[in-house]
Design an enzyme around this catalytic site. Sequence first.
Site, mmCIF file in Angstrom:
data_model
loop_
_atom_site.group_PDB
_atom_site.id
_atom_site.type_symbol
_atom_site.label_atom_id
_atom_site.label_comp_id
_atom_site.label_asym_id
_atom_site.label_seq_id
_atom_site.Cartn_x
_atom_site.Cartn_y
_atom_site.Cartn_z
ATOM 1 N N PRO A 42 0.850 -1.196 0.000
ATOM 2 C CA PRO A 42 0.000 0.000 0.000
ATOM 3 C C PRO A 42 0.882 1.241 0.000
ATOM 4 O O PRO A 42 1.837 1.332 0.767
ATOM 5 C CB PRO A 42 -0.771 -0.122 1.320
ATOM 6 C CG PRO A 42 0.119 -0.942 2.205
ATOM 7 C CD PRO A 42 0.822 -1.908 1.290
ATOM 8 N N GLN A 51 -6.406 -0.431 3.948
ATOM 9 C CA GLN A 51 -5.489 -0.052 5.020
ATOM 10 C C GLN A 51 -5.985 1.206 5.726
ATOM 11 O O GLN A 51 -6.294 2.214 5.088
ATOM 12 C CB GLN A 51 -4.075 0.199 4.490
ATOM 13 C CG GLN A 51 -3.091 0.403 5.638
ATOM 14 C CD GLN A 51 -1.700 0.801 5.185
ATOM 15 O OE1 GLN A 51 -1.494 1.911 4.717
ATOM 16 N NE2 GLN A 51 -0.735 -0.102 5.361
ATOM 17 N N CYS A 92 3.910 4.097 8.849
ATOM 18 C CA CYS A 92 4.117 5.328 8.080
ATOM 19 C C CYS A 92 5.046 6.284 8.828
ATOM 20 O O CYS A 92 4.790 6.619 9.988
ATOM 21 C CB CYS A 92 2.781 6.016 7.798
ATOM 22 S SG CYS A 92 2.962 7.547 6.846
ATOM 23 N N GLY A 134 10.698 -4.617 1.871
ATOM 24 C CA GLY A 134 11.919 -3.817 1.872
ATOM 25 C C GLY A 134 12.994 -4.395 0.991
ATOM 26 O O GLY A 134 13.493 -5.496 1.233
#
Length: 323
Positions: A13, A69, A99, A200
């Site tokens: 997302p 989300q 975030c 990642g």
Amino acid sequence: MKNPFADKVLMAPMAGITDKPMRQIVRQESPKHSVVVSEMVAINALSRKNAKTYRIADVRDEKYDVIVQLVGADPKLFADAAQLAQELGAAGIDINMGCPVRKIISSGAGSALLQNTTLAAKIIESTVQAVKLPVSVKFRKGWDAATSRPAEFAKMCEGSGAAFLTVHGRTKAQGYTGKADWQAIAAVKKAVQIPVIGNGDVVDGASAKKMLEETGADAVMVGRAALGAPWLLDEIGQYLKGKPFKTPDVEQIKQILVRHMGLLKEYYGEKLALPLSRKYVCWYCKSLRDAKRFRENYMKITDFEAAFAAVEAFFDKAKEYEA
């Protein structure tokens, strides 16, 4: 909801990016990957039924499973927003605890919750109790290197009722810089019994396979590497199965971009879609000859028909270079 781990790869997302047009184009180019995640939805605005936010969360007409989300810091509002998202067609709820953006952190949400595990646990519990959908949590490995305790945070999430976890191997302090710590993902996988998705530095099939092998994760999540390459999920999925994948040629990329621009226009209307198209055009043409000059010229276009014509002309010229 269909099994989100079946193909071992999901699209991450991304705020302002994984909107409905992006989800549609990803599904068209990676059709085997049936579960996608929405862009971040603010619970405060959704609970007020803010028109823009309500529309972002409304996935009822999408013919595939969408995990919505949510981001925020109030357990009661999380429950209310999750219930509304469920009514609006969500196949699952993902709680954003990663975030790193200042605006989100200043409200106590996103990665700020890594420093407030008591509140984080209440949010998960409240959301799980509010809906019949699977509730997942996406979080970073820690606030910073000194306070990083990803395995402990993961155990809290599991104990609070999370169905699965997504771990980004960077700290909040890193933002999107530096290298992702895959060992942090491995530590989470060892610490919990629920499925874990690694996030990642997955950019292709080889890096996806390496992450799965090194971490034991159940799947990988791809973010920035898929910008301008919505076929990447399928490419990675085929690689993991040991099957060949033919990367789209210049003509096919042009057709995908034109379809993406059309979806933007259909969803947002021409006035909003044209400026939004600029970032996508930049991503799709980034590896082509004379892309820098084309991007500069595209930024000056004020008419959507002229935008389509410019894209056609640039990619047709790129085909000549390729021949």
